[in-house]
Design a protein around this motif. Sequence first.
Motif, PDB file in Angstrom:
ATOM      1  N   GLY B   3       0.841  -1.195   0.000  1.00 50.24           N
ATOM      2  CA  GLY B   3       0.000   0.000   0.000  1.00 50.24           C
ATOM      3  C   GLY B   3       0.871   1.237   0.000  1.00 50.24           C
ATOM      4  N   CYS B   4       0.228   2.375  -0.191  1.00 51.20           N
ATOM      5  CA  CYS B   4       0.969   3.637  -0.176  1.00 51.20           C
ATOM      6  C   CYS B   4       1.558   3.879   1.219  1.00 51.20           C
ATOM      7  CB  CYS B   4       0.033   4.796  -0.505  1.00 51.20           C
ATOM      8  SG  CYS B   4      -0.804   4.628  -2.079  1.00 51.20           S
ATOM      9  N   LEU B   5       2.449   4.834   1.272  1.00 48.60           N
ATOM     10  CA  LEU B   5       2.988   5.231   2.574  1.00 48.60           C
ATOM     11  C   LEU B   5       1.852   5.769   3.428  1.00 48.60           C
ATOM     12  CD1 LEU B   5       6.195   7.044   1.297  1.00 48.60           C
ATOM     13  CD2 LEU B   5       6.123   4.855   2.524  1.00 48.60           C
ATOM     14  N   GLU B   6       1.923   5.491   4.710  1.00 50.24           N
ATOM     15  CA  GLU B   6       0.840   5.945   5.591  1.00 50.24           C
ATOM     16  C   GLU B   6       0.764   7.467   5.591  1.00 50.24           C
ATOM     17  OE1 GLU B   6       0.780   4.077   9.411  1.00 50.24           O
ATOM     18  OE2 GLU B   6       0.722   2.054   8.549  1.00 50.24           O
ATOM     19  N   GLY B   7      -0.455   7.979   5.439  1.00 49.47           N
ATOM     20  CA  GLY B   7      -0.657   9.422   5.370  1.00 49.47           C
ATOM     21  C   GLY B   7      -0.511   9.974   3.968  1.00 49.47           C
ATOM     22  N   LEU B  16      -4.715   2.173   5.229  1.00 50.16           N
ATOM     23  CA  LEU B  16      -4.867   1.815   6.648  1.00 50.16           C
ATOM     24  C   LEU B  16      -5.931   0.731   6.807  1.00 50.16           C
ATOM     25  CD1 LEU B  16      -4.756   5.407   8.204  1.00 50.16           C
ATOM     26  CD2 LEU B  16      -2.873   3.770   7.931  1.00 50.16           C
ATOM     27  N   ARG B  17      -6.980   0.835   5.974  1.00 48.13           N
ATOM     28  CA  ARG B  17      -8.005  -0.205   6.004  1.00 48.13           C
ATOM     29  C   ARG B  17      -7.424  -1.521   5.501  1.00 48.13           C
ATOM     30  NH1 ARG B  17     -13.715   2.349   3.889  1.00 48.13           N
ATOM     31  NH2 ARG B  17     -14.072   3.704   5.658  1.00 48.13           N
ATOM     32  N   ALA B  18      -6.620  -1.426   4.463  1.00 49.98           N
ATOM     33  CA  ALA B  18      -5.998  -2.640   3.904  1.00 49.98           C
ATOM     34  C   ALA B  18      -5.139  -3.322   4.966  1.00 49.98           C
ATOM     35  CB  ALA B  18      -5.160  -2.282   2.681  1.00 49.98           C
ATOM     36  N   LYS B  19      -4.458  -2.496   5.763  1.00 54.95           N
ATOM     37  CA  LYS B  19      -3.614  -3.034   6.832  1.00 54.95           C
ATOM     38  C   LYS B  19      -4.448  -3.846   7.823  1.00 54.95           C
ATOM     39  CE  LYS B  19      -0.194  -1.299  10.157  1.00 54.95           C
ATOM     40  NZ  LYS B  19       0.382  -0.059  10.709  1.00 54.95           N
ATOM     41  N   LYS B  20      -5.646  -3.313   8.141  1.00 54.68           N
ATOM     42  CA  LYS B  20      -6.541  -4.043   9.051  1.00 54.68           C
ATOM     43  C   LYS B  20      -7.012  -5.342   8.420  1.00 54.68           C
ATOM     44  CE  LYS B  20      -8.595  -0.153  11.548  1.00 54.68           C
ATOM     45  NZ  LYS B  20      -9.856   0.550  11.814  1.00 54.68           N
ATOM     46  N   ARG B  21      -7.320  -5.283   7.118  1.00 56.38           N
ATOM     47  CA  ARG B  21      -7.783  -6.495   6.425  1.00 56.38           C
ATOM     48  C   ARG B  21      -6.686  -7.558   6.410  1.00 56.38           C
ATOM     49  NH1 ARG B  21     -11.387  -3.178   6.544  1.00 56.38           N
ATOM     50  NH2 ARG B  21     -12.999  -2.838   4.994  1.00 56.38           N
ATOM     51  N   VAL B  22      -5.458  -7.119   6.216  1.00 58.85           N
ATOM     52  CA  VAL B  22      -4.340  -8.063   6.205  1.00 58.85           C
ATOM     53  C   VAL B  22      -4.216  -8.713   7.591  1.00 58.85           C
ATOM     54  CG1 VAL B  22      -1.819  -8.245   6.053  1.00 58.85           C
ATOM     55  CG2 VAL B  22      -3.082  -7.000   4.301  1.00 58.85           C
ATOM     56  N   GLY B  23      -4.424  -7.905   8.618  1.00 58.59           N
ATOM     57  CA  GLY B  23      -4.392  -8.448   9.988  1.00 58.59           C
ATOM     58  C   GLY B  23      -5.469  -9.502  10.187  1.00 58.59           C
ATOM     59  N   TYR B  24      -6.651  -9.236   9.612  1.00 54.81           N
ATOM     60  CA  TYR B  24      -7.769 -10.187   9.702  1.00 54.81           C
ATOM     61  C   TYR B  24      -7.411 -11.486   8.981  1.00 54.81           C
ATOM     62  CZ  TYR B  24     -12.058 -12.381   8.003  1.00 54.81           C
ATOM     63  OH  TYR B  24     -13.019 -13.294   7.653  1.00 54.81           O
ATOM     64  N   VAL B  25      -6.850 -11.349   7.778  1.00 54.88           N
ATOM     65  CA  VAL B  25      -6.498 -12.550   7.002  1.00 54.88           C
ATOM     66  C   VAL B  25      -5.419 -13.361   7.724  1.00 54.88           C
ATOM     67  CG1 VAL B  25      -5.527 -13.392   4.822  1.00 54.88           C
ATOM     68  CG2 VAL B  25      -7.200 -11.556   4.793  1.00 54.88           C
ATOM     69  N   LYS B  26      -4.469 -12.658   8.331  1.00 48.90           N
ATOM     70  CA  LYS B  26      -3.426 -13.356   9.103  1.00 48.90           C
ATOM     71  C   LYS B  26      -4.054 -14.230  10.193  1.00 48.90           C
ATOM     72  CE  LYS B  26       0.746 -10.459   9.116  1.00 48.90           C
ATOM     73  NZ  LYS B  26       1.807 -11.454   9.039  1.00 48.90           N
ATOM     74  N   LYS B  27      -4.984 -13.622  10.940  1.00 52.53           N
ATOM     75  CA  LYS B  27      -5.632 -14.361  12.033  1.00 52.53           C
ATOM     76  C   LYS B  27      -6.453 -15.517  11.485  1.00 52.53           C
ATOM     77  CE  LYS B  27      -5.991 -10.678  15.457  1.00 52.53           C
ATOM     78  NZ  LYS B  27      -6.885  -9.685  16.052  1.00 52.53           N
ATOM     79  N   LEU B  28      -7.139 -15.276  10.369  1.00 51.96           N
ATOM     80  CA  LEU B  28      -7.960 -16.327   9.766  1.00 51.96           C
ATOM     81  C   LEU B  28      -7.081 -17.498   9.336  1.00 51.96           C
ATOM     82  CD1 LEU B  28     -10.770 -17.235   8.784  1.00 51.96           C
ATOM     83  CD2 LEU B  28     -10.296 -16.080   6.622  1.00 51.96           C
TER      84      LEU B  28
END
Lengths: 226, 97
Positions: B3-7, B16-28
């Motif tokens: 993803g782009c640089l934060e900000g 930032l949303r993509a980062k959360k989704r990646v976290g979700y996929v990791k847990k899944l």
Amino acid sequence: MIMAKPKPIDEIIGYIGNFNKIMVAGCNGCVAVCEAGGMKEAEVLASALRIYFTQQGRQMKIDELSLTRQCDKEYLEEIKEKIYDYDAVVTLACGAGVQFMAEMYNDKFIFPGVDTCFIGVTEDQGYWTERCQACGQCVLATTGGICPIVRCSKRMLNGPCGGSASGKCELSVVAGHDIPCGWHLIFERLKKLGEIQRFGEPAGDKDWSHSRDGGPREIVREDVRP
Amino acid sequence: MAGCLEGDCHFQSGNLRAKKRVGYVKKLLESIGVAGDRIAMYNLSAGMGPKFAEIAKEMTEKIRELGPFLKKSTPGAESAAPKTTSQASGSASLAVA
């Protein structure tokens, strides 16, 4: 709308481990809106299950689809042939949808894929809160549009109870987060509406037979029946 | 996932949303016995070619170290599942590196 949250995947794996052909059935109604049981969630769950069982060396047939709603027969009938290609169904509908599917296809194993939680609203993306407990006899007209059954932790019809402080319910300590006192909200709302005198008019006994106390409820509307 | 640089995201908070989704996929993935390290979120701009190459190399080495995705050889087991007709096109599926 009805709110639900996905069940832990290991719980679902436990349900279906003895079967070989699984249908994951999403519902495009309420559970899709609260991102627990629509087509997207059905695809993610089916994909995860395929990965898991493949890792286990199992060759399982796991497919996904999503129905417009699972609380209406005409939509459940859309799978009347397809369902017999499978040993069991994991449905992501609310508890009503799970039961209705099990009633229609009573020779099939139907498992829930979500935990149905409450009737509520979307506060923000990914944040849902309860607003109604379907008590069957709405009192919102006299409480400034704020429900004491659901917003008061003790379901008091005449509050507040004396346990609230600074507008917060005493159960906030137990819950670990602030719970607004329902009756404080009602008082403030009535004050804003200039209807504060209603606060001095105690509510009478509520007829709870309209709620769960009379067993499973039904509505018969002869005017709209075929 | 890059993803782009934060900000500095063209889609404002999309990265930032993509980062959360990646976290979700990791847990899944971890919940079904797959190493969560198979997916990772990196932030870099379009002008950071050498950094991209470095990340690609790092990720490749990580995946190589984790080994084949399938623990047991069951060719075709995943792909054997026919897709149903009502699948929405373009909807989300698991992204596994």
